[in-house]
Design a protein around this motif. Structure first.
Motif, mmCIF file in Angstrom:
data_model
loop_
_atom_site.group_PDB
_atom_site.id
_atom_site.type_symbol
_atom_site.label_atom_id
_atom_site.label_comp_id
_atom_site.label_asym_id
_atom_site.label_seq_id
_atom_site.Cartn_x
_atom_site.Cartn_y
_atom_site.Cartn_z
ATOM 1 N N ALA A 60 32.939 26.981 50.041
ATOM 2 C CA ALA A 60 32.098 27.878 50.842
ATOM 3 C C ALA A 60 32.202 27.547 52.321
ATOM 4 O O ALA A 60 32.214 28.435 53.175
ATOM 5 N N THR A 61 32.294 26.249 52.639
ATOM 6 C CA THR A 61 32.378 25.831 54.033
ATOM 7 C C THR A 61 33.729 26.164 54.643
ATOM 8 O O THR A 61 33.820 26.799 55.699
ATOM 9 N N SER A 62 34.792 25.743 53.981
ATOM 10 C CA SER A 62 36.126 25.869 54.559
ATOM 11 C C SER A 62 36.599 27.314 54.649
ATOM 12 O O SER A 62 37.346 27.668 55.564
ATOM 13 N N GLU A 63 36.164 28.173 53.732
ATOM 14 C CA GLU A 63 36.630 29.558 53.789
ATOM 15 C C GLU A 63 36.082 30.268 55.024
ATOM 16 O O GLU A 63 36.729 31.160 55.572
ATOM 17 N N ASN A 64 34.915 29.851 55.487
ATOM 18 C CA ASN A 64 34.356 30.428 56.711
ATOM 19 C C ASN A 64 34.954 29.792 57.963
ATOM 20 O O ASN A 64 35.274 30.489 58.925
ATOM 21 N N TRP A 65 35.117 28.481 57.955
ATOM 22 C CA TRP A 65 35.723 27.815 59.108
ATOM 23 C C TRP A 65 37.147 28.322 59.329
ATOM 24 O O TRP A 65 37.580 28.529 60.463
ATOM 25 N N GLU A 66 37.854 28.504 58.244
ATOM 26 C CA GLU A 66 39.236 28.990 58.309
ATOM 27 C C GLU A 66 39.329 30.294 59.083
ATOM 28 O O GLU A 66 40.173 30.446 59.974
ATOM 29 N N SER A 67 38.457 31.227 58.776
ATOM 30 C CA SER A 67 38.516 32.535 59.430
ATOM 31 C C SER A 67 38.122 32.445 60.895
ATOM 32 O O SER A 67 38.671 33.148 61.747
ATOM 33 N N GLU A 68 37.172 31.554 61.210
ATOM 34 C CA GLU A 68 36.745 31.398 62.597
ATOM 35 C C GLU A 68 37.874 30.848 63.461
ATOM 36 O O GLU A 68 38.135 31.340 64.561
ATOM 37 N N PHE A 69 38.538 29.800 62.978
ATOM 38 C CA PHE A 69 39.609 29.189 63.759
ATOM 39 C C PHE A 69 40.806 30.133 63.878
ATOM 40 O O PHE A 69 41.476 30.171 64.913
ATOM 41 N N LEU A 70 41.081 30.907 62.830
ATOM 42 C CA LEU A 70 42.172 31.884 62.897
ATOM 43 C C LEU A 70 41.874 32.928 63.961
ATOM 44 O O LEU A 70 42.727 33.262 64.787
ATOM 45 N N GLN A 71 40.655 33.450 63.934
ATOM 46 C CA GLN A 71 40.266 34.472 64.904
ATOM 47 C C GLN A 71 40.379 33.973 66.334
ATOM 48 O O GLN A 71 40.976 34.624 67.191
ATOM 49 N N PHE A 138 42.833 25.698 61.913
ATOM 50 C CA PHE A 138 42.973 26.748 60.903
ATOM 51 C C PHE A 138 43.768 26.245 59.698
ATOM 52 O O PHE A 138 43.364 26.447 58.541
ATOM 53 N N LEU A 139 44.901 25.583 59.962
ATOM 54 C CA LEU A 139 45.740 25.093 58.869
ATOM 55 C C LEU A 139 44.996 24.059 58.028
ATOM 56 O O LEU A 139 45.095 24.050 56.792
ATOM 57 N N LEU A 140 44.227 23.180 58.687
ATOM 58 C CA LEU A 140 43.441 22.191 57.968
ATOM 59 C C LEU A 140 42.381 22.858 57.101
ATOM 60 O O LEU A 140 42.221 22.532 55.912
ATOM 61 N N SER A 141 41.658 23.818 57.672
ATOM 62 C CA SER A 141 40.622 24.536 56.924
ATOM 63 C C SER A 141 41.234 25.350 55.784
ATOM 64 O O SER A 141 40.668 25.416 54.690
ATOM 65 N N PHE A 142 42.395 25.953 56.056
ATOM 66 C CA PHE A 142 43.087 26.749 55.033
ATOM 67 C C PHE A 142 43.451 25.866 53.845
ATOM 68 O O PHE A 142 43.265 26.245 52.684
ATOM 69 N N GLY A 143 43.986 24.671 54.133
ATOM 70 C CA GLY A 143 44.361 23.761 53.061
ATOM 71 C C GLY A 143 43.162 23.292 52.250
ATOM 72 O O GLY A 143 43.221 23.249 51.010
ATOM 73 N N ILE A 144 42.078 22.933 52.940
ATOM 74 C CA ILE A 144 40.864 22.501 52.233
ATOM 75 C C ILE A 144 40.303 23.641 51.395
ATOM 76 O O ILE A 144 39.862 23.434 50.253
ATOM 77 N N HIS A 145 40.325 24.849 51.957
ATOM 78 C CA HIS A 145 39.837 26.014 51.223
ATOM 79 C C HIS A 145 40.649 26.239 49.954
ATOM 80 O O HIS A 145 40.092 26.457 48.871
ATOM 81 N N LEU A 146 41.964 26.168 50.079
ATOM 82 C CA LEU A 146 42.826 26.407 48.926
ATOM 83 C C LEU A 146 42.570 25.391 47.817
ATOM 84 O O LEU A 146 42.398 25.755 46.648
ATOM 85 N N VAL A 147 42.540 24.125 48.189
ATOM 86 C CA VAL A 147 42.354 23.073 47.189
ATOM 87 C C VAL A 147 40.966 23.141 46.556
ATOM 88 O O VAL A 147 40.824 23.099 45.323
ATOM 89 N N SER A 148 39.929 23.246 47.371
ATOM 90 C CA SER A 148 38.571 23.252 46.842
ATOM 91 C C SER A 148 38.267 24.525 46.064
ATOM 92 O O SER A 148 37.548 24.502 45.063
#
Length: 222
Positions: A60-71, A138-148
């Motif tokens: 839940a955390t990383s999927e939101n951080w991922e989008s913020e950093f990408l944007q 973004f890449l860090l958040s994306f990876g955490i999101h994918l794994v979690s």
């Protein structure tokens, strides 16, 4: 101390909002929802400490951080060479950009950040460090999101008596991309709204707004 808060008030208040919504908002409500689901499937409830280490919380955390950093990363990069006439969020397409000028001539070199004084390849990287930082985050958040997300998905499958899926199988499915893309689209809608609305609307006292008496066609002056 008073001077410190005055000079850093914006960052401090934003940090307070972030921690409040994350730890006292998302974590508490997410913990309740996750335990409801566990009880529903005959599993014992988790403590808050256990939940904060769970895949559900990290997903839940990383999927939101991922989008913020990408944007933010893409937005910073796009504003280098794309314009929006009349927007407070854009450079003026009809004026030379001060962001591209060498400012060392206007101030003592000793006041410049270390990479500027160092020069060479360090300076070349520093010139693009803001975009690079957002890309790495973004890449860090994306990876955490994918794994979690995959771990959480497999936990849900286990509750239903189904077997786990591999990382590649999960990546090829629709769930992970649905989680990501529903957030990505909303982030770009938000920044698009900021760019366009700042053409016509004002907020007195904010650097994100043009002066109240500025005409709509006037682009923000850097």
């Amino acid at each position: 101390m008073k001077r410190f808060f005055r000079e850093n008030g914006l960052s401090i208040v934003l940090l307070i909002f972030f921690l409040s919504f994350w730890l006292f908002g998302q974590a508490v409500t997410g913990h309740r929802e996750w335990n409801k689901d566990r009880v529903k499937h005959g599993y014992p409830e988790q403590s808050m400490k256990e939940y904060l280490m769970s895949a559900h919380f990290y997903e839940a955390t990383s999927e939101n951080w991922e989008s913020e950093f990408l944007q933010m990363g893409i937005y910073v990069a796009l504003t280098v060479f794309l314009f929006q006439k009349g927007s407070a969020e854009s450079k003026d397409p009809d004026k030379p950009s001060s962001a591209s000028k060498n400012q060392l001539e206007d101030r003592p070199k000793s006041l410049a950040p270390w990479p500027v004084r160092r020069g060479g390849w360090v300076l070349k990287i520093y010139k693009h460090s803001l975009t690079l930082a957002f890309l790495l985050l973004f890449l860090l958040s994306f990876g955490i999101h994918l794994v979690s997300s995959r771990l959480n998905y497999n936990e849900e499958r286990a509750m239903e008596g189904e077997g786990p899926v591999t990382l590649l199988q999960y990546l090829a499915g629709s769930r992970f991309w649905f989680e990501s893309l529903q957030n990505w689209q909303s982030e770009f809608l938000a920044i698009l709204s900021m760019v366009v609305l700042s053409i016509f609307l004002r907020q007195e006292g904010s650097p994100e707004s043009k002066p109240v008496d500025a005409p709509h066609f006037e682009t923000s002056d850097e």
